[in-house]
Scaffold this active site. Sequence first.
Site, short mmCIF file in Angstrom:
data_model
loop_
_atom_site.label_atom_id
_atom_site.label_comp_id
_atom_site.label_asym_id
_atom_site.label_seq_id
_atom_site.Cartn_x
_atom_site.Cartn_y
_atom_site.Cartn_z
N LYS A 1 7.93 -7.17 1.52
CA LYS A 1 8.06 -5.87 0.85
C LYS A 1 9.47 -5.69 0.33
CE LYS A 1 4.83 -5.14 0.30
NZ LYS A 1 3.57 -5.74 0.63
N HIS B 1 16.37 -21.48 16.57
CA HIS B 1 16.18 -22.86 16.08
C HIS B 1 16.69 -23.02 14.66
CE1 HIS B 1 13.96 -23.87 19.68
NE2 HIS B 1 13.26 -22.76 19.52
N LYS C 1 0.24 -6.78 -10.50
CA LYS C 1 -0.85 -6.65 -9.54
C LYS C 1 -1.99 -7.53 -10.02
CE LYS C 1 -2.17 -3.59 -6.21
NZ LYS C 1 -1.29 -3.71 -5.05
N CYS D 1 -2.11 -8.92 -16.87
CA CYS D 1 -2.44 -8.46 -18.20
C CYS D 1 -3.55 -7.42 -18.13
CB CYS D 1 -2.88 -9.57 -19.16
SG CYS D 1 -1.60 -10.78 -19.46
N GLU E 1 10.30 -8.18 -2.72
CA GLU E 1 9.60 -8.00 -4.00
C GLU E 1 10.00 -6.73 -4.74
OE1 GLU E 1 5.31 -7.82 -3.73
OE2 GLU E 1 5.42 -6.72 -1.86
N ARG F 1 -0.70 -4.13 -14.15
CA ARG F 1 -1.17 -5.51 -14.25
C ARG F 1 -0.22 -6.40 -15.05
NH1 ARG F 1 -6.77 -5.85 -13.11
NH2 ARG F 1 -6.75 -7.88 -14.09
N GLU G 1 5.61 -9.62 6.57
CA GLU G 1 5.18 -8.63 5.58
C GLU G 1 6.35 -7.68 5.24
OE1 GLU G 1 2.97 -8.28 3.54
OE2 GLU G 1 2.81 -6.16 3.06
N TRP H 1 1.58 -9.72 -19.05
CA TRP H 1 2.39 -10.41 -18.05
C TRP H 1 2.46 -11.85 -18.57
CZ3 TRP H 1 2.03 -14.61 -14.73
CH2 TRP H 1 2.98 -14.66 -13.71
N ASN I 1 -6.61 -12.10 -21.25
CA ASN I 1 -6.03 -12.18 -19.92
C ASN I 1 -6.50 -13.50 -19.32
OD1 ASN I 1 -5.25 -11.82 -17.25
ND2 ASN I 1 -6.96 -10.47 -16.76
N GLY I 2 -5.57 -14.38 -18.98
CA GLY I 2 -5.95 -15.67 -18.41
C GLY I 2 -5.10 -16.78 -19.00
#
Length: 618
Positions: free
Chosen positions: A495, A514, A613, A2, A498, A27, A491, A74, A100-101
């Site tokens: 990438k 395995h 983000k 947010c 996402e 955000r 990583e 968000w 935001n929260g």
Amino acid sequence: MCGIVGYLGFRNATEILINGLKRLEYRGYDSAGIALILDNKLKIYKCKGKVADLENLIKYKNTISTIGIGHTRWATHGEPNDINAHPHQSMKGYFSIIHNGIIENYIELRTFLQEKDYKFIGETDTEILANFFEYVYLKNKTSNENYSPEDAIRACLQKVDGAYGLVILCKDTPNQLIAARKSSPLVIGSAKKEYFIASDASCLVEYTDRVIYLDDNDIAIINNRGLTITDLENNVHNPIFDKIEVKLEEIEKAGFDHYMLKEIFEQPTSIHNTFRGRLNLKDKSITLGGLQEIFPELVKAKRIIIIACGTSWHAGLVGEYLFEELARIPTEVEYASEFRYRNPIIFEDDIILAISQSGETADTLAAIKLAKKSGAKVIGICNVVGSSIARETIAGVYTHAGAEIGVASTKAFTSQITILTMMALSIGLSKKTISKEQFDDILIGISEVPNKIEEFFKTQTDNIKEISEKIYNKKNSIYLGRGYLYPVAMEGALKLKEISYIHAEGYPAAEMKHGPIALIDEEMPVVVIAPKENSYDKIVSNIQEVKARHGIIIAIVTKGEKNLKNVADYIIEIPETEAQLLPLISVIPLQLLAYYIATKLGKNVDQPRNLAKSVTVE
Ligand code: F6R
């Protein structure tokens, strides 16, 4: 998560709010809105969608005001729709707030308000808070005409559990903004006769470089008399001004199609900025100023525990290999979200190292607070200057990678690893767990990384784009690496998933047999990081195992390598470097591959679905 903006001054607030929201859209981007004071009344415009949709909504409306608040969301509580979008207004129209929260005791507050005949139109915790402010304000105002909106906000926030960055307008004080913070970032920018509020300082650079980072439980009151900061008990605090370090050009796309692509290509510069002034080639030394005081304890440390999330956690795994190999310090790497809930064993002589690009990740922040309670020394590696994690840790190093706006982290990762390598080298030299010769070789190696990446871009970018066009329609992918390159494989997989929504997994190459090997068939791309400096023979055997099952092999090999040419379907060449520095270079082709696959699929790589983000909720 947010984005929050507030403005009070003499210019058109709407333009400043919209501009700020566009900058903060990384955000959160599922809905957006603004609230203004127009003719002494509160007016709200909000809608589901992006800031561009909000702009369309207000195009022909009267929005000229010198005070306002704006939000890009968000979603946490309640699906993204017009009603759940912020700002939220209280039932009788006194308060309008952005948040935001997460308010954790929202059910209790809602029940309390429902008993007082309050009705709710949406599903958000924020709407409940707006009404809680209104109820307490109006109730006290009847018996005490001097009772102010800020009195009500202070009283209410003492009863609120959870995290909040809030900006509030009240129609009774039409020339006043109130901001409050607990565990969600808020920064106030000040210029001549103007104040700005934002959840991230980078969106203020075009207006001012003077900022105040609010602390937990701070309440800021901004009106024609200026700025006052108090705590929840109304004790006044002196504002401490900081200077924003981010430059305007850092937050522009600079001709690139996406921030992510710009940030990938910035890595020669961002890595250089990370070691500049710290790594001295002349006298072959490393100075990490922010760690100087704690350095003797780092050298003596019996254990390092790294806490982080996501990409920063992957950097932490590379750190584990570096600290154990070069400095011989046992190192554990923990997901911050797991660490904090499992009653971890922390000894007083442990060093806890938090890694975070944003410096605001709620899980990492909570884990730091827990570790501090146990008496451990917590240090940090952060990118965002002045962020909560930077302020919560007793010492640390900034990565200086510059603003990272693309939701998928790229340049922050390589800068974090650069710092970890410099730390491990310094400790190793001091402990004599590495020779001066090895120290010098790796130090020179670090200084050469930027040029090597430049060279790599020149020779391999088109090749990677072509490979992406061959495999973009596959439904799954496996990434394999060994040693230092196992975290890099993870990583690379992160990438891809996402930003392209293709399922991908990263594995230590030898683990494949395995279990995951069962997945391999002619439809499965397998990206293998196989440079000659890193268990080469073993990984060649792993590649043969994939080949035997007809997997599509994309091999990342050392420049000039010939052996795998007839085995792999596609080859990507990377420059030669020290084994410890391979993560810095070998992650770049994986970032580019993910980027080109996602753009070929038409995905919005800078704003992938469901992500944001700076994850400021737990
Ligand atoms: C992935 C990504 C996230 C972040 C994670 C931690 O590309 O960006 O996984 O790495 O949310 O964020 P920071 O580093 O800000 O603590």
